[in-house]
Design an enzyme around this catalytic site. Structure first.
Site, PDB file in Angstrom:
ATOM      1  N   ARG A  74       1.047  -1.606  -0.325  1.00 49.24           N
ATOM      2  CA  ARG A  74      -0.012  -0.396   0.307  1.00 49.24           C
ATOM      3  C   ARG A  74       0.870   1.209   0.506  1.00 49.24           C
ATOM      4  NH1 ARG A  74      -5.248  -1.953   1.886  1.00 49.24           N
ATOM      5  NH2 ARG A  74      -4.711  -3.754   2.794  1.00 49.24           N
ATOM      6  N   SER A  94     -22.144 -15.572  10.808  1.00 47.71           N
ATOM      7  CA  SER A  94     -21.533 -14.237   9.905  1.00 47.71           C
ATOM      8  C   SER A  94     -21.344 -13.775   8.463  1.00 47.71           C
ATOM      9  CB  SER A  94     -19.846 -13.983  10.283  1.00 47.71           C
ATOM     10  OG  SER A  94     -19.335 -13.181   9.909  1.00 47.71           O
ATOM     11  N   THR A 133     -20.140   4.926  12.955  1.00 43.87           N
ATOM     12  CA  THR A 133     -18.913   5.372  13.014  1.00 43.87           C
ATOM     13  C   THR A 133     -18.866   7.068  13.349  1.00 43.87           C
ATOM     14  OG1 THR A 133     -16.335   5.592  12.467  1.00 43.87           O
ATOM     15  CG2 THR A 133     -18.444   5.377  10.500  1.00 43.87           C
ATOM     16  N   LYS A 138     -16.751   8.919   9.302  1.00 47.16           N
ATOM     17  CA  LYS A 138     -17.584   8.942   7.657  1.00 47.16           C
ATOM     18  C   LYS A 138     -18.466  10.032   7.462  1.00 47.16           C
ATOM     19  CE  LYS A 138     -15.933   4.557   7.445  1.00 47.16           C
ATOM     20  NZ  LYS A 138     -14.779   3.712   7.320  1.00 47.16           N
ATOM     21  N   THR A 184      -8.689   2.456  27.983  1.00 48.10           N
ATOM     22  CA  THR A 184      -8.123   3.053  26.268  1.00 48.10           C
ATOM     23  C   THR A 184      -7.935   4.177  26.760  1.00 48.10           C
ATOM     24  OG1 THR A 184      -7.250   3.621  24.205  1.00 48.10           O
ATOM     25  CG2 THR A 184      -9.616   2.720  24.815  1.00 48.10           C
ATOM     26  N   THR A 227      -8.037  -6.773  -0.010  1.00 54.35           N
ATOM     27  CA  THR A 227      -9.592  -6.094   0.200  1.00 54.35           C
ATOM     28  C   THR A 227     -10.915  -6.662  -0.507  1.00 54.35           C
ATOM     29  OG1 THR A 227      -8.153  -3.654   1.006  1.00 54.35           O
ATOM     30  CG2 THR A 227     -10.867  -3.765   0.736  1.00 54.35           C
TER      31      THR A 227
HETATM   32  C1  LIG Z   1     -18.421  -1.815   7.927  1.00 60.97           C
HETATM   33  C2  LIG Z   1     -16.991  -1.236   8.623  1.00 60.97           C
HETATM   34  N1  LIG Z   1     -17.206  -1.250   9.310  1.00 60.97           N
HETATM   35  C3  LIG Z   1     -16.120  -0.295   9.878  1.00 60.97           C
HETATM   36  C4  LIG Z   1     -15.016   0.098  10.402  1.00 60.97           C
HETATM   37  C5  LIG Z   1     -14.766   0.868  10.528  1.00 60.97           C
HETATM   38  O1  LIG Z   1     -14.753   2.202  11.164  1.00 60.97           O
HETATM   39  P1  LIG Z   1     -13.707   3.309  11.010  1.00 60.97           P
HETATM   40  O2  LIG Z   1     -13.289   3.953  10.367  1.00 60.97           O
HETATM   41  O3  LIG Z   1     -14.729   4.061  12.670  1.00 60.97           O
HETATM   42  O4  LIG Z   1     -12.206   2.878  12.505  1.00 60.97           O
HETATM   43  C6  LIG Z   1     -15.547   0.913   8.915  1.00 60.97           C
HETATM   44  C7  LIG Z   1     -14.489   1.022   8.081  1.00 60.97           C
HETATM   45  O5  LIG Z   1     -14.289   1.553   6.875  1.00 60.97           O
HETATM   46  C8  LIG Z   1     -16.341  -0.109   7.724  1.00 60.97           C
HETATM   47  O6  LIG Z   1     -15.751  -0.412   5.953  1.00 60.97           O
END
Ligand SMILES: Cc1ncc(COP(=O)(O)O)c(C=O)c1O
Length: 416
Positions: A21, A138, A246, A249, A278, A364
């Site tokens: 990357r 899952s 999240t 985003k 943490t 990915t």
């Molecule tokens: C489906 C999914 N869940 C969780 C996350 C992780 O979120 P964050 O970027 O807030 O760590 C991502 C990150 O792109 C994601 O695509």
């Protein structure tokens, strides 16, 4: 062992497989998004580029209300949280943000984490461990953070084929009714841009005595009347046991969360190591997130324009016979199907056209499904779209990439 040589050889393997990357050095400038300043790693020269792959989906990272809330809380509280949530790190902004998130998803309670990744990892490793003999079902396309969490739970895991209700039902039928089950899935899948049948999965969960864990990371802020996600849009938010999201985003800030019933959230708060041990997110980030969520609960302008731009881009790509993949969301993937040429396409867009789109390669996505993943925002204009499509056409021809021949004989071919 020669450790240095060992790690060099590991990196060489990645390079040979075209999986190494490279991070583009992009300076975002508040007020100019989706424009950013790219710093060339060889020459050190800076130039302006259009970013077409940001997850700041609605441009909230430069929203004036959000910036002002962050500035004010930064001056008020200082830079960091000063501790873990348990040891002096809980601030009024964390408490208020958790209330706001619970209210967004119409749940009793919510819990903040340092990121969406940590939220998934923490929740999916901790909750199943607290349920004796639990089994997790899952979705085959679940995100790395969910897979990691499930793995750490140590529970039995059954992977059902992506968005395949029949396969999910057959998997559920094979488990004794009384055995505790969690169905873990996402709403918007970020690489293909497809959307899961949330309501139908809740129906199956109800029939087979399972609880549901839904990742709405790529949906919060953008779907539903108040931006609570696909479950809100589909009228089934109250049927999902736990919703994960999240703040990094569409809300333009940083952090992750899980929302659900008070006992479940309290269990996570009490037993999840990656919550307890943490440092809490800085209060100023929490303050910015509160304002961003509140704004998007009231305003649909940003998400409507985003969906309009995504539809316009998909149409323009189709007309140009560029192989846009069948996404039903705001995510617009364009298939390249080869790791080397995917990287090359991205480089050419940057070098020749001042357009930045990150190549998406294995792991990915599957090998042979390498792509450019484009995320239009309300900040992109119609003329940005025209410029992007012209640039992609140029790159597709130069690299002799495949066009979508199904419509290649049509109007666009005549225009060549
Ligand atoms: C489906 C999914 N869940 C969780 C996350 C992780 O979120 P964050 O970027 O807030 O760590 C991502 C990150 O792109 C994601 O695509």
């Amino acid at each position: 062992m020669n450790y240095v040589e060992h790690f060099k050889s590991k990196i060489d393997e990645l390079k040979q497989e075209h999986r190494y990357r490279i991070f583009a050095n992009l300076a975002r400038t508040a007020g100019s998004f989706p424009r950013a300043t790219y710093c060339d790693p060889d020459s050190g020269l800076m130039r302006q580029v259009d970013v077409w792959c940001s997850n700041d989906y609605l441009g909230m990272g430069q929203n004036d209300l959000v910036l002002r809330a962050i500035e004010s809380a930064l001056r008020e509280c200082g830079a960091g949280a000063g501790g873990t949530r348990n040891i002096s790190g809980t601030n009024k902004y964390h408490v208020e943000l958790e209330k706001e998130l619970a209210s967004l998803h119409e749940k009793e309670s919510a819990l903040l984490f340092t990121s969406g990744y940590v939220a998934n990892q923490a929740a999916l490793s901790t909750l199943p461990r607290l349920i004796p003999d639990c089994v997790i079902l899952s979705d085959g396309h679940n995100h790395a953070s969910m897979i990691e969490g499930i793995r750490h739970s140590g529970c039995e895991k059954i992977i059902f084929r992506h968005n395949d209700l029949d396969h999910l039902e057959r998997s559920l039928q094979a488990i004794p009714f009384a055995r505790p089950k969690i169905i873990a899935f996402e709403s918007v899948y970020s690489m293909d841009g497809d959307v899961s049948p949330v309501s139908a999965i809740c129906d199956l969960a109800q029939s087979y005595g399972a609880i549901t864990y839904l990742d709405e990371v790529h949906a919060v802020g953008m779907y539903g009347r108040r931006g609570a996600g696909v479950a809100e849009r589909d009228g089934c938010m109250n049927r999902v046991t736990l919703i994960e999201g999240t703040l990094g985003k569409a809300y333009g800030v940083m952090g992750g969360y899980v929302a659900g019933s008070a006992p479940l959230i309290d269990a996570l708060r009490s037993f999840a190591p990656s919550f307890i041990f943490t440092t809490a997110i800085p209060p100023y980030l929490a303050a910015g997130a509160i304002v961003s969520i509140k704004h998007l609960m009231k305003s649909s302008t940003e998400r409507e324009l985003q969906h309009q731009r995504a539809a316009e881009l998909k149409d323009s790509l189709r007309v140009a016979c560029l192989p846009v993949m069948p996404s039903t969301s705001h995510i617009v993937p364009v298939l390249v199907g080869d790791a080397v040429r995917c990287r090359r396409a991205s480089d050419m867009l940057l070098e020749t056209h001042q357009i930045y789109i990150q190549p998406i390669n294995y792991p990915t996505v599957e090998r042979g499904k390498e792509r450019l993943r484009i995320t239009p925002t309300p900040c992109h204009t119609k003329s940005d779209i025209d410029r992007l499509v012209a640039a992609l056409l140029d790159v597709w021809r130069a690299l002799e990439l495949e066009f979508n021949n199904a419509i290649w004989t049509g109007a666009a071919a005549a225009a060549q």
